[in-house]
Design a protein around this motif. Structure first.
Motif, PDB file in Angstrom:
ATOM      1  N   ASP A  67       8.351  23.178  11.067  1.00  0.00           N
ATOM      2  CA  ASP A  67       8.250  24.291  12.013  1.00  0.00           C
ATOM      3  C   ASP A  67       9.391  25.280  11.787  1.00  0.00           C
ATOM      4  O   ASP A  67      10.559  24.968  12.021  1.00  0.00           O
ATOM      5  N   ASP A  68       9.047  26.485  11.352  1.00  0.00           N
ATOM      6  CA  ASP A  68      10.066  27.502  11.094  1.00  0.00           C
ATOM      7  C   ASP A  68      10.708  27.996  12.385  1.00  0.00           C
ATOM      8  O   ASP A  68      11.796  28.582  12.353  1.00  0.00           O
ATOM      9  N   ALA A  69      10.064  27.766  13.526  1.00  0.00           N
ATOM     10  CA  ALA A  69      10.626  28.210  14.800  1.00  0.00           C
ATOM     11  C   ALA A  69      11.888  27.435  15.173  1.00  0.00           C
ATOM     12  O   ALA A  69      12.749  27.935  15.894  1.00  0.00           O
ATOM     13  N   LYS A 121       4.148  34.867  20.309  1.00  0.00           N
ATOM     14  CA  LYS A 121       5.037  33.867  20.901  1.00  0.00           C
ATOM     15  C   LYS A 121       4.637  33.512  22.327  1.00  0.00           C
ATOM     16  O   LYS A 121       4.610  32.344  22.703  1.00  0.00           O
ATOM     17  N   GLU A 130       5.387  29.336  17.001  1.00  0.00           N
ATOM     18  CA  GLU A 130       5.213  30.509  17.851  1.00  0.00           C
ATOM     19  C   GLU A 130       3.813  31.096  17.696  1.00  0.00           C
ATOM     20  O   GLU A 130       3.405  31.943  18.481  1.00  0.00           O
ATOM     21  N   ASP A 145       4.759  27.887  11.860  1.00  0.00           N
ATOM     22  CA  ASP A 145       5.612  28.440  12.916  1.00  0.00           C
ATOM     23  C   ASP A 145       4.908  28.203  14.242  1.00  0.00           C
ATOM     24  O   ASP A 145       3.823  28.719  14.476  1.00  0.00           O
TER      25      ASP A 145
END
Length: 681
Positions: A135-137, A637, A105, A103
């Motif tokens: 990327d999970d974001a 973040k 963030e 992620d």
């Protein structure tokens, strides 16, 4: 060696919450459809594979957890490969491909995968396929789907080259070339099997004068033929047994069975609202009485709170599933005979009989965003043709942007889907197969057991947000905690006999956010908002050391704290002033991001990083000359990244050099455990 063996590869996964495992299982399923044999194992199952003698290609899928750490299942593996006595050619026989999940963030994006990848390279292993970092974001599938699609052509090339030359050590096939060999648009699904195009999902008539939404599409998507994923094999059977009464609910007996750590049932002895009613967020402090338990903690430790799903959401889900009348029935789970799912098993946390209501309330993460594989399975249980087409679109390649916009980015959950598609009625078994385990929520201790014997405090913001339809929701855990302590807050305001609700807590397996062993070491603490929590424990601890060991010299202690408004949400204002007056806190730097400066006054620092810049000489002195410790706690973040960037600027300004040199200094501080982060998204 038979042909089937020649198509074998070793597939390892390292998962924290099940995401990497689910992707590895998808690779396993697709491998069979492409004629490969994937030997799949959790990376922790070292008795079932041996990399030291492995001669076939190795594919690894790994997530990242915490502050860039490998998942718990990979900790032992990473420790073993990091053994400094291993020769540099230890893995020279290995050829591998790695897919990392992370992620962006967080500061250390995909670091779990990067650690393994880097060490494999150092030990002589060779990539046969380019490393993928998802990327999970922005959506894991943006990298995961093409990475898996390109894997098969690359594996075929790798295995063919080995067959032609047993000593083959060719160049890595590029991801781009692999994807050109096998394009997703050349594939479709027939009878649940991925195959060459011979019958795509047919388009529906266009809808005029409309906008796309979760339940509705418009041209060109509504008129497109669709490539949908293969149908995941179902593997669980549910049997319902006799009713149980509410009075005999097995909740307290069953909860310990769903936790990997021992649970402690402790009363909340005190609850305080730390913010004004007109603050942007409500912040609560809860004090737990742990005096009659064996639970222990250090300042800075995080612990878990076991929480249930929202009762009204569970009831509505049961209504949609047609299970309201069976909510108190016991559930017996079995693996379906003849299932095609590799290693199919009843989830460990549901190995004992429990009620439908218990499963939905305490075991399944019903708020999770449904993955495309789940949507694909829901297609089979959607009766209405228009609704079925729309669910197909949302899990298709062509509907990727709609999935991102109306499902992932909108934070849609299963309940939202069933509201949008009332003709969809999946069985309970499908939910258990696809919804992850409801995770306990971590919180940082905001106290010291030295000063508050037998007590532990923690603080949290009550999370409030709007669903995709504008419905106001609260965080699963923070909303439940606020509801539990509401009578306690009211009784304390009315001077009534306090009501003491009880909650379940457990220790976390790894905690490293601790004070240095030497109390003379100086500290820099950065914690805006509820990020101040562990530092309250640090300060209480040092205050007690001051009182008990007057001959000791304690190092400088600096706190950089920030909030929106001095009047509305300045947390622990009186306590911090007390620490300054006693000398426990050497420097307190506070900023208020939403307060306007008084007329004719210069602009005050708005954020913690602004104060760090103003104190750059002292920051550099403490960190680089006096070997001090830096702790950062709070939002990953924005704040954590901004603080890290500010530290880079400070090092360049105060010590010279360039950005690369400054980053190396910060990396060294992390290696020495003198730059510690406790951050969350």
């Amino acid at each position: 060696m038979c042909c089937e063996t020649n198509k074998r590869f070793l597939l390892l996964y390292a998962s924290q919450k099940g995401q990497a495992k689910a992707i590895a299982e998808e690779i396993y399923q697709q491998a069979m459809e492409h004629g490969f044999k994937a030997d799949i194992h959790c990376i922790s199952e070292s008795d079932k594979y041996n990399l030291n003698s492995e001669r076939d290609p190795v594919v690894i899928v790994t997530s990242t957890t915490g502050d860039g750490e490998p998942p718990d299942t990979a900790v032992k593996f990473v420790k073993e490969i990091n053994d400094k006595t291993l020769p540099l050619n230890h893995f020279s026989h290995l050829r591998y491909g790695l897919l990392g999940l992370g992620d962006s963030e967080y500061t250390f994006f995909c670091n779990g995968g990067k650690l393994i990848d880097k060490r494999f390279q150092e030990l002589g292993a060779t990539r046969f396929y380019e490393t993928g970092l998802a990327d999970d974001a922005v959506g894991l599938e943006l990298v995961v789907d093409p990475w898996i699609a390109g894997l098969w052509a690359t594996l075929s090339q790798e295995l063919a080259s080995r067959k032609a030359d047993p000593h083959y050590h060719g160049k890595t096939a590029s991801l781009r070339a692999s994807m050109e060999d096998l394009k997703l648009e050349d594939l479709t699904v027939q009878n649940g099997v991925l195959s060459k195009n011979e019958g795509k999902v047919n388009p529906v008539p266009p809808i005029q004068d409309s906008w796309p939404s979760l339940s509705q599409s418009v041209p060109p998507l509504s008129q497109s033929a669709l490539n949908i994923p293969a149908l995941p094999p179902e593997y669980l059977e549910v049997e319902f047994e006799e009713n149980i009464s509410q009075e005999n609910s097995p909740m307290e007996d069953s909860l310990p069975l769903i936790s990997e750590s021992p649970l402690f049932h402790v009363p909340v002895s005190r609850a305080v609202q730390l913010t004004r009613d007109d603050a942007v967020k409500m912040t609560l402090l809860l004090e737990l009485d742990i005096s009659e338990t064996t639970f222990s903690y250090q300042p800075g430790d995080a612990f878990n709170v076991v929480c249930p799903n929202c009762a009204s959401e569970v009831d509505e889900l049961l209504h949609f599933l047609g299970l309201s009348e069976k909510k108190d029935h016991l559930v017996c789970l079995k693996v379906k005979p003849g299932t095609k799912k590799k290693g199919a098993a009843v989830p460990w946390y549901l190995s004992k009989k429990c009620s439908v209501n218990f499963i939905m309330t305490w075991c399944l993460e019903i708020r999770t965003v449904p993955k495309k594989a789940f949507l694909r399975s829901l297609v089979e249980y959607t009766a209405d043709a228009g609704a079925k087409r729309r669910v197909q679109e949302l899990c298709s390649k062509q509907g990727a942007s709609d999935y991102n916009a109306f499902v992932r980015d909108a934070g849609v959950c299963l309940l939202d889907l069933l509201r949008a598609f009332p003709a969809c009625r999946p069985p309970l078994s499908l939910l258990i197969e696809h919804l992850p385990k409801l995770q306990a929520r971590p919180y940082s201790a905001a106290s010291s057991n030295l000063l508050q014997l037998g007590k532990m405090s923690f603080i949290f913001n009550v999370l409030e947000f709007a669903s995709h339809q504008g419905e106001q929701r609260r965080g699963i855990c923070t909303g439940w905690l606020a509801e539990q302590v509401a009578p306690l807050l009211q009784s304390s305001m009315r001077n009534q006999t306090p009501f003491r609700p009880k909650i379940f807590i457990s220790s976390r397996p790894v905690n490293t956010f601790h004070l240095p062993e030497d109390p003379s070491v100086p500290l820099l603490m950065v914690g805006p908002g509820t990020g101040i929590a562990p530092f309250m424990g640090f300060l209480q601890h040092r205050e007690k050391l001051q009182e008990d060991y007057k001959e000791w010299t304690l190092g400088e202690t600096w706190l950089f704290f920030g909030c929106r408004s001095e009047a509305k949400d300045y947390l622990f204002q009186d306590e911090l002033r007390h620490f300054v007056e006693k000398g426990t806190l050497t420097q307190l730097k506070v900023c208020f991001s939403r307060d306007s400066p008084a007329p004719a006054q210069p602009a005050a620092p708005k954020y913690v990083q602004d104060h760090l810049r103003l104190c750059s000489k002292d920051v550099a002195r403490i960190l680089l000359e006096e070997k001090g410790y830096l702790y950062v706690c709070g939002d990953a973040k924005n704040m954590a990244k901004d603080v890290n960037d500010t530290l880079v600027d400070i090092i360049i300004a105060e010590r010279g050099g360039d950005k690369l040199g400054a980053l190396k200094i910060l990396a060294a501080l992390r290696d020495e455990k003198r730059y510690l982060q406790d951050i969350w998204a």
